[in-house]
Design a protein around this motif. Structure first.
Motif, PDB file in Angstrom:
ATOM      1  N   GLY A 147      20.976 -22.977  79.376  1.00 26.56           N
ATOM      2  CA  GLY A 147      21.071 -21.899  80.348  1.00 26.56           C
ATOM      3  C   GLY A 147      19.698 -21.381  80.749  1.00 26.56           C
ATOM      4  O   GLY A 147      18.713 -22.123  80.777  1.00 26.56           O
ATOM      5  N   GLN A 161      23.608 -15.733  74.716  1.00 26.11           N
ATOM      6  CA  GLN A 161      23.307 -16.884  73.865  1.00 26.11           C
ATOM      7  C   GLN A 161      23.899 -18.163  74.463  1.00 26.11           C
ATOM      8  O   GLN A 161      25.074 -18.195  74.821  1.00 26.11           O
ATOM      9  CB  GLN A 161      23.892 -16.673  72.465  1.00 26.11           C
ATOM     10  CG  GLN A 161      23.388 -15.448  71.741  1.00 26.11           C
ATOM     11  CD  GLN A 161      23.892 -15.377  70.305  1.00 26.11           C
ATOM     12  OE1 GLN A 161      23.949 -16.381  69.594  1.00 26.11           O
ATOM     13  NE2 GLN A 161      24.248 -14.174  69.861  1.00 26.11           N
ATOM     14  N   ASP A 162      23.091 -19.190  74.557  1.00 28.08           N
ATOM     15  CA  ASP A 162      23.541 -20.549  74.896  1.00 28.08           C
ATOM     16  C   ASP A 162      22.703 -21.485  74.043  1.00 28.08           C
ATOM     17  O   ASP A 162      21.516 -21.671  74.327  1.00 28.08           O
ATOM     18  CB  ASP A 162      23.291 -20.865  76.383  1.00 28.08           C
ATOM     19  CG  ASP A 162      24.142 -20.029  77.328  1.00 28.08           C
ATOM     20  OD1 ASP A 162      25.300 -20.395  77.543  1.00 28.08           O
ATOM     21  OD2 ASP A 162      23.619 -19.022  77.832  1.00 28.08           O
ATOM     22  N   HIS A 163      23.288 -22.074  73.003  1.00 26.92           N
ATOM     23  CA  HIS A 163      22.477 -22.888  72.096  1.00 26.92           C
ATOM     24  C   HIS A 163      23.315 -23.879  71.313  1.00 26.92           C
ATOM     25  O   HIS A 163      24.556 -23.825  71.335  1.00 26.92           O
ATOM     26  CB  HIS A 163      21.687 -21.987  71.142  1.00 26.92           C
ATOM     27  CG  HIS A 163      22.500 -20.928  70.452  1.00 26.92           C
ATOM     28  ND1 HIS A 163      23.414 -21.218  69.472  1.00 26.92           N
ATOM     29  CD2 HIS A 163      22.526 -19.578  70.599  1.00 26.92           C
ATOM     30  CE1 HIS A 163      23.968 -20.102  69.032  1.00 26.92           C
ATOM     31  NE2 HIS A 163      23.457 -19.078  69.711  1.00 26.92           N
ATOM     32  N   CYS A 218      27.897 -15.781  73.924  1.00 25.70           N
ATOM     33  CA  CYS A 218      28.254 -16.490  75.155  1.00 25.70           C
ATOM     34  C   CYS A 218      29.755 -16.423  75.390  1.00 25.70           C
ATOM     35  O   CYS A 218      30.550 -16.775  74.507  1.00 25.70           O
ATOM     36  CB  CYS A 218      27.818 -17.950  75.038  1.00 25.70           C
ATOM     37  SG  CYS A 218      28.377 -18.997  76.392  1.00 25.70           S
ATOM     38  N   VAL A 268      29.428 -21.401  74.230  1.00 24.47           N
ATOM     39  CA  VAL A 268      28.407 -22.452  74.158  1.00 24.47           C
ATOM     40  C   VAL A 268      27.375 -21.994  73.127  1.00 24.47           C
ATOM     41  O   VAL A 268      26.308 -21.474  73.453  1.00 24.47           O
ATOM     42  CB  VAL A 268      27.756 -22.700  75.540  1.00 24.47           C
ATOM     43  CG1 VAL A 268      26.698 -23.801  75.451  1.00 24.47           C
ATOM     44  CG2 VAL A 268      28.816 -23.074  76.565  1.00 24.47           C
ATOM     45  N   TRP A 294      29.069 -27.931  70.072  1.00 23.65           N
ATOM     46  CA  TRP A 294      27.623 -27.781  70.239  1.00 23.65           C
ATOM     47  C   TRP A 294      26.868 -27.851  68.911  1.00 23.65           C
ATOM     48  O   TRP A 294      25.704 -27.469  68.829  1.00 23.65           O
ATOM     49  CB  TRP A 294      27.329 -26.458  70.958  1.00 23.65           C
ATOM     50  CG  TRP A 294      28.030 -26.400  72.289  1.00 23.65           C
ATOM     51  CD1 TRP A 294      29.172 -25.715  72.579  1.00 23.65           C
ATOM     52  CD2 TRP A 294      27.670 -27.097  73.482  1.00 23.65           C
ATOM     53  NE1 TRP A 294      29.541 -25.931  73.884  1.00 23.65           N
ATOM     54  CE2 TRP A 294      28.642 -26.770  74.471  1.00 23.65           C
ATOM     55  CE3 TRP A 294      26.620 -27.952  73.828  1.00 23.65           C
ATOM     56  CZ2 TRP A 294      28.591 -27.284  75.768  1.00 23.65           C
ATOM     57  CZ3 TRP A 294      26.560 -28.461  75.112  1.00 23.65           C
ATOM     58  CH2 TRP A 294      27.543 -28.125  76.073  1.00 23.65           C
ATOM     59  N   TYR A 310      29.795 -29.285  81.218  1.00 23.58           N
ATOM     60  CA  TYR A 310      29.155 -29.343  79.899  1.00 23.58           C
ATOM     61  C   TYR A 310      27.867 -30.175  79.963  1.00 23.58           C
ATOM     62  O   TYR A 310      26.840 -29.805  79.385  1.00 23.58           O
ATOM     63  CB  TYR A 310      30.087 -29.984  78.863  1.00 23.58           C
ATOM     64  CG  TYR A 310      31.282 -29.165  78.470  1.00 23.58           C
ATOM     65  CD1 TYR A 310      31.234 -27.771  78.440  1.00 23.58           C
ATOM     66  CD2 TYR A 310      32.472 -29.782  78.093  1.00 23.58           C
ATOM     67  CE1 TYR A 310      32.343 -27.023  78.065  1.00 23.58           C
ATOM     68  CE2 TYR A 310      33.585 -29.050  77.715  1.00 23.58           C
ATOM     69  CZ  TYR A 310      33.517 -27.670  77.703  1.00 23.58           C
ATOM     70  OH  TYR A 310      34.614 -26.940  77.325  1.00 23.58           O
ATOM     71  N   THR A 366      25.109 -28.292  81.701  1.00 18.76           N
ATOM     72  CA  THR A 366      24.638 -27.244  80.794  1.00 18.76           C
ATOM     73  C   THR A 366      23.708 -27.846  79.742  1.00 18.76           C
ATOM     74  O   THR A 366      22.609 -27.339  79.491  1.00 18.76           O
ATOM     75  CB  THR A 366      25.832 -26.546  80.106  1.00 18.76           C
ATOM     76  OG1 THR A 366      26.665 -25.945  81.103  1.00 18.76           O
ATOM     77  CG2 THR A 366      25.363 -25.487  79.120  1.00 18.76           C
TER      78      THR A 366
END
Length: 336
Positions: A74, A87-89, A127, A131, A138, A163, A166
């Motif tokens: 992101g 959060q995107d991790h 998130c 994600v 993930w 996905y 991303t």
């Protein structure tokens, strides 16, 4: 296993997270407003927070059992965060031959959840789309991640393509860079074999909302919580972000940052590079416009009524240029 931590140890970890959160607030108030300085602020904060999560996990679960890479996606992956961010991790880990597969994944999923909780404690919202490294999707071994990417590429549903896009904006924060780079290469290799995927990616990102009305006015939200505000993320930024991501995939550029993607474009598509200064100015102005917002929910919405006539004029120009860029990219991507 090391067992459960003592009450005192829990308090110490929480105290350290509280201190990081306070420092975040003071840094935000004092930091010079540049894209680079805000990125550095987030980078240090995330690394310090993850270190606490590692210590907490090891005290409860034992030593980290394998090498791993923690990566962000992101706006964090693109180094385009504002002061507040969600959060995107994910986590990519090494699968040792002698290790029990289920136990290994269980360890890293627990670690992922500790990271989520720790980042939340220092001000990063969870998130909405889950994600995050606490989600099996993930948090996988290198081999399993490659298998999942291949499955997403072959079963090219709208969700799977989303996905993949991303994931492609992923950037390593901690651990070996090659874990992520090798997985991005999986995407490049499959597209080389199946170029029609580029068309499918275009379909996925091509539904651009119009940010300017028939009479040249900025189009604001008509109903709901954000009524009267302008969606900066969707209407101004995403045409640039989505367009440059498509080009990066076609040209096999590993870098996740939109500005760096501009710089790395080959000379054969120099016509796109001219939009880079506008995008940089948009990112810089966005920091100034949104500095006073004190929560993540409102960070992407701009109060147009508070802009002066020159700011409105510049924003309209950036919106127009973003749409121009995207439509040019549509003609370039997949044309071979």
């Amino acid at each position: 296993m090391s067992g459960l931590p003592s009450h005192n140890q829990e308090k110490k970890w929480q105290s350290r997270l509280d201190e990081l959160y306070k420092k975040r607030l003071s840094d935000m108030a004092e930091h010079e407003l540049t894209i680079e300085s805000v990125h550095e602020l987030h980078e240090k904060l995330m690394k310090d927070t993850i270190q606490i999560a590692i210590e907490k996990t090891e005290s409860e679960q034992g030593r980290v059992p394998a090498h791993f890479t923690f990566f962000v996606m992101g706006s964090a992956g693109r180094s385009e965060q504002l002061f507040w961010s969600d959060q995107d991790h994910g986590i990519i880990y090494e699968q040792k031959e002698e290790a029990n597969t289920e136990e290994l994944q269980s360890y890293f999923l627990t670690f992922g959840e500790t990271i989520v909780e720790s980042l939340e404690a220092v001000g990063y919202e969870r998130c909405d789309g889950n994600v995050m490294a606490s989600n099996k999707k993930w948090c996988k071994s290198r081999e399993d991640f490659a298998e999942q990417l291949n499955r997403w590429l072959k079963e090219d549903t709208w969700e799977n393509l989303r996905y993949l896009l991303t994931f492609f904006d992923g950037r390593v924060v901690l651990g070996p860079e090659e874990y992520l780079a090798d997985l991005k290469q999986v995407i490049f290799d499959e597209i080389e074999q199946n170029p029609v995927l580029l068309e499918r990616f275009k379909d996925n990102t091509g539904r651009l909302r119009n940010g300017i009305g028939m009479f040249g006015q900025l189009l604001t939200e008509e109903t709901g919580t954000y009524k009267g505000t302008f969606d900066l993320k969707q209407l101004a930024m995403f045409p640039y972000v989505n367009g440059m991501r498509l080009l990066a995939i076609q040209e096999e550029l590993q870098t996740p940052e939109t500005l760096e993607r501009f710089r790395q474009l080959p000379e054969t598509i120099d016509s796109i590079k001219k939009y880079e200064p506008s995008y940089r100015k948009l990112l810089e102005k966005r920091l100034i416009w949104q500095k006073s917002i004190d929560n993540y929910d409102h960070i992407h919405y701009l109060k147009v009524s508070e802009l002066d006539s020159d700011e409105k004029k510049r924003l309209k120009q950036w919106v127009k240029e973003g749409r121009e860029l995207y439509h040019k990219v549509e003609k370039i991507v997949g044309r071979e």
